[in-house]
Design an enzyme around this catalytic site. Structure first.
Site, mmCIF file in Angstrom:
data_model
loop_
_atom_site.group_PDB
_atom_site.id
_atom_site.type_symbol
_atom_site.label_atom_id
_atom_site.label_comp_id
_atom_site.label_asym_id
_atom_site.label_seq_id
_atom_site.Cartn_x
_atom_site.Cartn_y
_atom_site.Cartn_z
ATOM 1 N N LYS A 121 -16.526 31.198 6.139
ATOM 2 C CA LYS A 121 -16.186 31.581 4.768
ATOM 3 C C LYS A 121 -14.787 31.070 4.396
ATOM 4 C CE LYS A 121 -14.762 35.636 3.487
ATOM 5 N NZ LYS A 121 -14.714 37.098 3.356
ATOM 6 N N ASP A 139 -18.319 35.754 -0.362
ATOM 7 C CA ASP A 139 -17.448 36.903 -0.120
ATOM 8 C C ASP A 139 -18.118 38.136 -0.730
ATOM 9 O OD1 ASP A 139 -17.164 36.712 -2.834
ATOM 10 O OD2 ASP A 139 -14.988 36.443 -2.823
#
Ligand code: SF4
Length: 212
Positions: A121, A139
């Site tokens: 991420k 997220d």
């Protein structure tokens, strides 16, 4: 309407509503962006932006950060969640950048993920923001928005990322940024602004979304 058709409609609407979406983190270069994104895990951009001016004044380059005193670094970022782990990872990351990448922050997902504290991420968020690479990063905001809009039913961020990539295929960086801003200011976790939502007709939140 198929899921693919719905995704294409949503893509058009999001790209129209957010013509040039960018992160709200404040940074001057790739090093500062990477540090800011690492700090932003489980922490708000606003909080990170309060911390980073003095942090970058003390450690303006990876070399300065690699030689940082751990306790002094912790004191500078102590208002950030998980500051103990983050401080340790920041110093390790900076040392790896010096040793393995000649002091330059690497430019690929594969290389970024070799750095301490940098997972998929974080790597994708950096590449999306700095290079506008065609990546998706999931997220908390992207996860919530994509589930409320019925674009994914996946249980994990990684699986959700894979589904969104398959569904949208391109414009991923802009869509990531747009979903983050939409999730932060409109489709909020507790009190979403549904009355002002421009994609309300596509929302399935009452049917399948279950907050984790
Ligand atoms: S209608 Fe409400 S819950 Fe659904 S996507 Fe829009 S803001 Fe989010």
């Amino acid at each position: 309407m198929t899921k693919k058709q719905k995704a294409q409609k949503l893509k058009r609407l999001f790209l129209l509503a957010y013509p040039n979406p960018k992160t709200e983190l404040r940074y001057q270069n790739l090093y500062e962006l990477l540090v800011s994104v690492m700090l932003s895990a489980q922490c708000t951009d606003r909080r990170v932006n309060l911390i980073t001016p003095s942090l970058f004044a003390s450690y303006p380059t990876p070399k300065h950060l690699a030689n940082a005193n751990l306790d002094e670094l912790k004191a500078l970022i102590q208002t950030c969640s998980f500051f103990n782990n983050k401080a340790t990872n920041l110093i390790k990351m900076a040392n790896q950048v010096l040793e393995n990448f000649n002091g330059e922050i690497p430019h690929t997902q594969e290389e970024l993920k070799t750095l301490s504290g940098v997972g998929q991420k974080t790597a994708n968020v950096v590449l999306i923001e700095y290079f506008e690479k065609n990546f998706m990063a999931v997220d908390t905001h992207v996860f919530r928005v994509s589930h409320r809009l019925g674009l994914s039913c996946a249980k994990t961020a990684l699986k959700t990322e894979q589904e969104l990539v398959k569904l949208f295929q391109n414009d991923l960086s802009a869509l990531h940024q747009a979903f983050v801003l939409f999730g932060r200011y409109v489709c909020k976790a507790l009190k979403p602004e549904c009355q002002d939502c421009f994609v309300r007709e596509f929302c399935v939140s009452t049917k399948i979304f279950k907050p984790q």
